[in-house]
Design a protein around this motif. Structure first.
Motif, PDB file in Angstrom:
ATOM      1  N   ARG A  79     -11.607   6.809  11.105  1.00 59.48           N
ATOM      2  CA  ARG A  79     -12.599   6.435  10.097  1.00 59.48           C
ATOM      3  C   ARG A  79     -12.046   6.651   8.690  1.00 59.48           C
ATOM      4  NH1 ARG A  79     -16.725   8.492  13.830  1.00 59.48           N
ATOM      5  NH2 ARG A  79     -16.643  10.554  12.852  1.00 59.48           N
ATOM      6  N   CYS A  80     -11.039   7.526   8.572  1.00 62.09           N
ATOM      7  CA  CYS A  80     -10.409   7.786   7.268  1.00 62.09           C
ATOM      8  C   CYS A  80      -8.958   7.319   7.241  1.00 62.09           C
ATOM      9  CB  CYS A  80     -10.447   9.273   6.942  1.00 62.09           C
ATOM     10  SG  CYS A  80     -12.094   9.968   6.734  1.00 62.09           S
ATOM     11  N   ARG A 110      -8.777  10.521   1.527  1.00 57.61           N
ATOM     12  CA  ARG A 110      -9.273   9.138   1.424  1.00 57.61           C
ATOM     13  C   ARG A 110     -10.059   8.935   0.120  1.00 57.61           C
ATOM     14  NH1 ARG A 110      -7.304   4.940   2.146  1.00 57.61           N
ATOM     15  NH2 ARG A 110      -7.047   5.073   4.406  1.00 57.61           N
ATOM     16  N   ARG A 111     -10.844   9.933  -0.272  1.00 57.21           N
ATOM     17  CA  ARG A 111     -11.566   9.807  -1.544  1.00 57.21           C
ATOM     18  C   ARG A 111     -10.591   9.774  -2.724  1.00 57.21           C
ATOM     19  NH1 ARG A 111     -15.148  13.529   1.018  1.00 57.21           N
ATOM     20  NH2 ARG A 111     -14.069  15.266  -0.023  1.00 57.21           N
ATOM     21  N   ALA A 112      -9.539  10.581  -2.635  1.00 61.60           N
ATOM     22  CA  ALA A 112      -8.576  10.639  -3.737  1.00 61.60           C
ATOM     23  C   ALA A 112      -7.656   9.423  -3.771  1.00 61.60           C
ATOM     24  CB  ALA A 112      -7.738  11.918  -3.618  1.00 61.60           C
ATOM     25  N   GLU A 113      -7.401   8.815  -2.605  1.00 67.08           N
ATOM     26  CA  GLU A 113      -6.459   7.684  -2.503  1.00 67.08           C
ATOM     27  C   GLU A 113      -7.132   6.552  -1.727  1.00 67.08           C
ATOM     28  OE1 GLU A 113      -3.410   7.430  -3.693  1.00 67.08           O
ATOM     29  OE2 GLU A 113      -2.760   9.476  -4.170  1.00 67.08           O
ATOM     30  N   PRO A 114      -8.137   5.899  -2.319  1.00 69.88           N
ATOM     31  CA  PRO A 114      -8.924   4.911  -1.560  1.00 69.88           C
ATOM     32  C   PRO A 114      -8.122   3.698  -1.109  1.00 69.88           C
ATOM     33  CG  PRO A 114      -9.512   4.876  -3.888  1.00 69.88           C
ATOM     34  CD  PRO A 114      -8.652   6.082  -3.686  1.00 69.88           C
ATOM     35  N   GLU A 115      -7.041   3.348  -1.788  1.00 70.45           N
ATOM     36  CA  GLU A 115      -6.272   2.147  -1.444  1.00 70.45           C
ATOM     37  C   GLU A 115      -5.032   2.451  -0.619  1.00 70.45           C
ATOM     38  OE1 GLU A 115      -7.603  -0.716  -2.136  1.00 70.45           O
ATOM     39  OE2 GLU A 115      -9.244   0.301  -3.195  1.00 70.45           O
ATOM     40  N   ARG A 162       0.838  -1.208   0.000  1.00 68.28           N
ATOM     41  CA  ARG A 162       0.000   0.000   0.000  1.00 68.28           C
ATOM     42  C   ARG A 162       0.871   1.256   0.000  1.00 68.28           C
ATOM     43  NH1 ARG A 162      -4.254  -0.341   4.747  1.00 68.28           N
ATOM     44  NH2 ARG A 162      -5.242   1.316   3.514  1.00 68.28           N
ATOM     45  N   ASP A 217      -5.473   5.225   8.547  1.00 67.73           N
ATOM     46  CA  ASP A 217      -5.083   3.915   9.071  1.00 67.73           C
ATOM     47  C   ASP A 217      -4.271   4.039  10.352  1.00 67.73           C
ATOM     48  OD1 ASP A 217      -5.836   1.921   6.784  1.00 67.73           O
ATOM     49  OD2 ASP A 217      -4.912   3.652   5.795  1.00 67.73           O
ATOM     50  N   GLU A 233     -10.896  13.301   4.863  1.00 68.70           N
ATOM     51  CA  GLU A 233     -11.942  12.736   4.013  1.00 68.70           C
ATOM     52  C   GLU A 233     -11.607  12.927   2.534  1.00 68.70           C
ATOM     53  OE1 GLU A 233     -15.637  13.463   7.179  1.00 68.70           O
ATOM     54  OE2 GLU A 233     -15.231  14.915   5.576  1.00 68.70           O
TER      55      GLU A 233
END
Length: 473
Positions: free
Chosen positions: A335-336, A303-308, A270, A338, A300
């Motif tokens: 929640r967003c 996380r949307r731009a880099e979901p993995e 990752r 790791d 947030e």
């Protein structure tokens, strides 16, 4: 010794006390110290036309005309020495430093009043703006500052106001412009200190801008003009490259907290991204942020731009004290993200990630120095030059800069630096030495240390109030 042969050079103790780096002017052998030997020639070095300016009570020679021989015949050229490292320097280096000191002393004489400077900063501000005359007063109000500036201009002086940019009242620029009064916007520099401003640690570098704060993209600042217009020659770029390498090798950042952050957990396969939190009511957010304006909103968006990706959230250390706005409860952050890594110096995290996302954080600039990919969600000074991925492209910019050109403008040409030991203007290279040596910094008084402990204790309680939703200011 034979007849006619000059005796050894000797300097009185008063000269050694006045010029602690006296030996550096005599690389072939300094004057003797202590009781005067029989037949010794007294050395009373003269600065001549190379006299250095005075900064308050401090004046240190950079060049001396040395006496030689039994009749004290001076050399025709000065001998130059570094006042901090106590070593000889070349005439070119000495002349450049002398010119810089004279320029800065002349600029400092033009200030009629300081405005918006917190009480605990005032001693450092007075030192940073010292010159050979009395220091400018710290005005309690904008009206008082404008009156002091007007009086100075009536005497034929520049009459500038030096205002702390983030504490200046709205409309100050317009009111001083209407009165024809120069205004200098003052903020912390990018290589600041060993410790946080919220812990009352003064800054050893200042951004002093006659056009506007560097974090306000609505108008060009002097820094933007430098980056957009200056032709960076090869010697300056080489100096910038050496400065960049030294910063990275020493692990230096803005605050240099000197505590390693916790190690990140493994995340095989990752992409590891550091998401940098900020003080949400900071002026750089108010003026330089776009659609993303909060730390949770940044998490947030990333996380949307880099979901993995493996996201690591780094809260701002000032927010962690409890006194500044921007606290994100750990549960909400996870929640967003790791991992949430608070505490320690951010420099230790750069080696564990591949990329950095921030709004306007200086950490993005520090990440660029280390070769990391940087995405900006606001409009910081280092965005718009082809070195970052910009989610909110700044206006006016667009010139493609090399990394070393950015370093040359932001760390060499733009800020002013104050040696925390000698309280004299210095270059960034010397400040790197000081930042790497915590013992070089003046130790706070017992009263100041006690106040900081009480301040931190109260901050801990404020942080708990934020954590449980009892206080959100």
């Amino acid at each position: 010794m034979s007849d006619g042969e000059p005796g050894p050079l000797w300097a009185p103790e008063a000269v050694w006390q006045a010029i602690p780096h006296l030996a550096a002017f005599f690389p072939e052998g300094p004057p003797r110290r202590g009781p005067r030997p029989a037949g010794a020639v007294e050395s009373r070095p003269d600065e001549g036309p190379w006299q250095a300016p005075r900064f308050g009570a401090r004046r240190v020679p950079l060049a001396l005309l040395r006496p030689q021989g039994p009749h004290l015949v001076p050399h025709l050229v000065p001998h130059w020495a570094d006042p901090w490292r106590h070593a000889p320097i070349s005439a070119a280096e000495g002349e450049a430093l002398l010119a810089d000191w004279r320029r800065q002393a002349a600029e400092n004489r033009g200030i009629a009043a300081f405005l918006g400077m917190a009480g605990w900063k005032r001693a450092a501000i007075a030192a940073a703006f010292a010159h050979d005359g009395p220091p400018a007063p710290f005005a309690a109000t904008e009206a008082a500052a404008l009156a002091l500036a007007a009086a100075a201009r009536a005497r034929g002086e520049p009459g500038a106001i030096a205002a702390w940019a983030s504490r200046a009242a709205p409309g100050l620029a317009g009111r001083r412009a209407a009165a024809g009064i120069p205004l200098l916007w003052v903020e912390d520099g990018f290589l600041r200190s060993v410790g946080l401003g919220v812990d009352f640690i003064p800054s050893a570098s200042l951004a002093v801008d006659a056009l506007g704060p560097h974090y306000d993209p609505r108008q060009p600042s002097a820094l933007e003009r430098i980056l957009a217009e200056e032709a960076f020659d090869a010697p300056l770029l080489a100096r910038a490259a050496a400065l960049r390498r030294a910063i990275v090798a020493r692990g230096l950042t803005k605050y240099n907290l000197r505590r390693r952050p916790p190690r990140l957990p493994a995340s095989p396969g990752r992409r590891r991204i550091l998401v940098v939190g900020q003080v949400e009511d900071d002026a750089s957010i108010a003026l330089g942020a776009g659609r993303v304006r909060t730390n949770l909103g940044l998490l947030e968006a990333v996380r949307r731009a880099e979901p993995e990706a493996f996201l690591v959230f780094r809260p701002h250390p000032d927010v962690e004290t409890g006194y500044r706005r921007g606290y994100v409860p750990r549960r909400a952050a996870l929640r967003c993200a790791d991992a949430v890594v608070a505490g320690g110096d951010i420099g230790g995290l750069f080696a564990e990630v591949e990329a950095v996302h921030g709004i306007t954080s200086l950490a993005g600039f520090e990440a660029l120095l280390r070769g990391l990919a940087v995405t900006t969600w606001g409009m910081p000074f280092y965005a718009g030059w082809g070195l970052t991925t910009d989610m909110e492209p700044p206006p006016r910019r667009g010139r493609a800069l090399s990394l070393d050109a950015l370093v040359a403008g932001a760390l060499i040409r733009y800020p002013r630096y104050l040696d925390p030991v000698s309280q004299l203007p210095c270059g960034p290279e010397l400040l790197l030495d000081r930042l790497a040596d915590r013992a070089a910094w003046p130790r706070p008084s017992p009263g100041r240390r006690a106040a900081v402990l009480g301040w931190r204790y109260m901050g801990w309680w404020l942080k708990q109030c934020r954590r449980f939703g009892l206080w959100q200011r």
